[in-house]
Write a protein that holds these residues in place. Structure first.
Motif, PDB file in Angstrom:
ATOM      1  N   UNK A  53     -34.744  36.893  26.626  1.00 56.80           N
ATOM      2  CA  UNK A  53     -35.232  37.596  25.447  1.00 56.80           C
ATOM      3  C   UNK A  53     -36.551  38.278  25.791  1.00 56.80           C
ATOM      4  N   UNK A  54     -36.576  39.611  25.711  1.00 58.51           N
ATOM      5  CA  UNK A  54     -37.737  40.368  26.136  1.00 58.51           C
ATOM      6  C   UNK A  54     -38.791  40.558  25.069  1.00 58.51           C
ATOM      7  N   UNK A  55     -38.363  40.553  23.787  1.00 56.22           N
ATOM      8  CA  UNK A  55     -39.325  40.831  22.717  1.00 56.22           C
ATOM      9  C   UNK A  55     -38.767  40.392  21.365  1.00 56.22           C
ATOM     10  N   UNK A  56     -39.675  40.278  20.403  1.00 59.75           N
ATOM     11  CA  UNK A  56     -39.334  39.967  19.019  1.00 59.75           C
ATOM     12  C   UNK A  56     -40.233  40.787  18.113  1.00 59.75           C
ATOM     13  N   UNK A  57     -39.648  41.373  17.058  1.00 64.02           N
ATOM     14  CA  UNK A  57     -40.400  42.181  16.102  1.00 64.02           C
ATOM     15  C   UNK A  57     -39.960  41.816  14.682  1.00 64.02           C
ATOM     16  N   UNK A  58     -40.900  41.777  13.735  1.00 64.40           N
ATOM     17  CA  UNK A  58     -40.512  41.487  12.353  1.00 64.40           C
ATOM     18  C   UNK A  58     -39.697  42.636  11.771  1.00 64.40           C
ATOM     19  N   UNK A  64     -35.977  38.851  11.875  1.00 65.20           N
ATOM     20  CA  UNK A  64     -36.575  39.550  13.004  1.00 65.20           C
ATOM     21  C   UNK A  64     -35.498  40.306  13.774  1.00 65.20           C
ATOM     22  N   UNK A  65     -35.943  41.290  14.564  1.00 70.22           N
ATOM     23  CA  UNK A  65     -35.082  41.932  15.551  1.00 70.22           C
ATOM     24  C   UNK A  65     -35.592  41.509  16.920  1.00 70.22           C
ATOM     25  N   UNK A  66     -34.677  41.097  17.793  1.00 74.12           N
ATOM     26  CA  UNK A  66     -35.053  40.670  19.133  1.00 74.12           C
ATOM     27  C   UNK A  66     -34.303  41.495  20.165  1.00 74.12           C
ATOM     28  N   UNK A  73     -30.468  42.169  18.622  1.00 77.49           N
ATOM     29  CA  UNK A  73     -29.856  41.172  17.740  1.00 77.49           C
ATOM     30  C   UNK A  73     -30.822  40.838  16.621  1.00 77.49           C
ATOM     31  N   UNK A  74     -30.266  40.393  15.517  1.00 77.91           N
ATOM     32  CA  UNK A  74     -31.085  39.850  14.430  1.00 77.91           C
ATOM     33  C   UNK A  74     -31.257  38.359  14.651  1.00 77.91           C
ATOM     34  N   UNK A  75     -32.444  37.883  14.309  1.00 78.23           N
ATOM     35  CA  UNK A  75     -32.754  36.455  14.464  1.00 78.23           C
ATOM     36  C   UNK A  75     -33.300  35.929  13.151  1.00 78.23           C
ATOM     37  N   UNK A  76     -32.724  34.839  12.682  1.00 80.36           N
ATOM     38  CA  UNK A  76     -33.164  34.173  11.454  1.00 80.36           C
ATOM     39  C   UNK A  76     -33.812  32.844  11.841  1.00 80.36           C
ATOM     40  N   UNK A 284     -39.746  46.557  11.329  1.00 81.27           N
ATOM     41  CA  UNK A 284     -38.671  47.402  11.822  1.00 81.27           C
ATOM     42  C   UNK A 284     -37.687  47.739  10.717  1.00 81.27           C
ATOM     43  N   UNK A 285     -37.209  48.992  10.704  1.00 78.73           N
ATOM     44  CA  UNK A 285     -36.244  49.416   9.696  1.00 78.73           C
ATOM     45  C   UNK A 285     -34.824  49.039  10.096  1.00 78.73           C
ATOM     46  N   UNK A 286     -34.618  48.644  11.338  1.00 76.28           N
ATOM     47  CA  UNK A 286     -33.268  48.346  11.830  1.00 76.28           C
ATOM     48  C   UNK A 286     -32.653  47.167  11.072  1.00 76.28           C
TER      49      UNK A 286
END
Length: 286
Positions: A53-58, A64-66, A73-76, A284-286
Motif C-alpha cells: 500500500x503506497x498511500x492513503x487519502x481521506x 478513505x481511498x488507498x 481501493x476504498x478502505x473503511x 478526495x472526490x473519488x
C-alpha cells in the motif's frame, strides 16, 4: 525534533493529516500496513492491507481511498474492509502505486513505480469524477509526489532515481503544460523522496539516504534543511490544529545490520515545529 512514534516501519511513507480526526495516517509499504497515529494520546492503530500500500487519502465520505499494488481501493477503518475501485495499470504487474495527493478540487494525483526499481515503467495518473487517466508526464523508474501549489496551478513531481523535481502548470481542465526543472539534488544529499507544499508555496522533500528534509522556495532556492537521526527519510506532512507540526516518515529498508545498529531510530515517525503552516488536505472526490 523528537520521535513521535516508535513504529519501526520497513518503508514508512505517505503521511497525511486528517483534520476530521485530528490524526495522522501513514503507511508501511513493505509490511502492507496502514497506521493511524493520534498525537493527543500517542496511540497507534494498525490495519493490514491485502497488498503493498503506497498511500492513503481521506475521501469525502467517512472512508478513505488507498493506493494498492493492485490499484485504487476504498478502505473503511470501521470494518477494515477494502473494496477495489480501478487498476490503472493492469498491463504492468511489476509496478505498484507509490505516492499521491489531492488538489483543491479533490482530484487525486498519483504515481506508480517499478517495484524492482530497475525499469522506467513508472507513470503519473489523475483520478477525478470521470475516472483515471495518465497525465502525459515522462516515464520514470520511481515516481514520487505529485504535490500541488496552494492554488492548485502548479504540480511538482519527483523522479527519485534521476534526483530531480520538476514543476508543470495545471490547466483548469486538469491537463498539464510543459514541465520545467525545479531542482536537482546533488549526489551526496541522497535521493528526493515524497514532496509536500506548505502555505507559502515552498516545497519540502524527504531525502532517502540524505539524513533529513529540505525546504525549497517557489523559485527553487534551498532555504532550510532539517537534520534527522536516520538516513532514509521519506516524506513530510503538516498536522496539528494549526498545521504547524511537521510529521516525517522514515524507513529501515536498505539498511544492513550494521547500519540498523547505528541508527536505532530508523523507521520511526518524527516531528518538529514549523513557522509556516501546511495546506489543509482536500478530501478526495473519488
Amino acid at each position: 525534533m523528537h520521535t513521535a512514534c516508535r513504529v519501526g516501519a520497513m518503508l514508512g511513507e505517505g503521511p497525511v493529516w486528517v483534520a476530521r480526526e485530528q490524526a495522522l495516517w501513514f503507511v508501511d509499504i513493505k509490511r502492507h500496513h496502514l497506521h493511524r497515529f493520534d498525537p493527543a494520546t500517542s496511540a497507534l492503530e494498525t490495519w493490514n492491507a491485502p497488498a503493498q500500500v503506497g498511500w492513503i487519502l481521506p475521501a469525502q465520505a467517512a472512508d478513505f481511498v488507498v493506493g494498492l499494488q493492485s490499484g485504487l481501493a476504498r478502505f473503511d477503518p470501521a470494518t477494515g474492509a477494502f473494496a477495489a475501485m480501478v487498476d490503472p495499470e493492469p498491463h504492468l504487474p511489476g509496478n505498484r502505486l507509490n505516492d499521491a495527493t489531492t488538489d483543491p478540487t479533490g482530484r487525486i494525483w498519483f504515481g506508480s513505480m517499478d517495484d524492482a526499481e530497475t525499469t522506467a515503467t513508472g507513470c503519473f495518473h489523475v483520478c477525478d469524477a470521470d475516472g483515471v487517466r495518465v497525465c502525459g508526464l515522462p516515464p520514470v523508474t520511481i515516481a514520487n509526489g505529485p504535490a500541488l501549489s496552494p492554488d492548485g496551478r502548479t504540480l511538482y513531481y519527483t523522479d527519485t532515481l534521476g534526483r530531480t523535481i520538476h514543476a508543470v502548470p495545471v490547466h483548469d481542465d486538469g491537463t498539464l503544460g510543459t514541465p520545467r526543472l525545479f531542482v536537482e539534488i546533488e549526489a551526496a544529499a541522497g535521493y528526493p523522496d515524497g514532496p509536500t507544499i506548505d502555505s507559502a508555496g515552498c516545497l519540502w522533500t524527504g531525502l532517502f539516504g540524505g539524513w533529513g528534509v529540505r525546504r525549497y522556495a517557489p523559485d527553487g532556492r534551498l532555504i532550510e534543511t532539517v537534520a534527522l537521526p536516520t538516513a532514509n527519510i521519506t516524506k513530510v506532512a503538516f498536522g496539528g490544529p494549526c498545521l504547524t507540526t511537521a510529521y516525517v516518515t522514515s524507513a529501515r529498508k536498505g539498511l544492513d545490520a550494521a547500519a540498523l545498529a547505528a541508527q536505532p531510530e530508523a523507521g520511526h515517525l518524527f516531528t518538529f515545529a514549523v513557522d509556516v503552516p501546511g495546506v489543509p488536505v482536500t478530501a478526495a472526490i473519488a
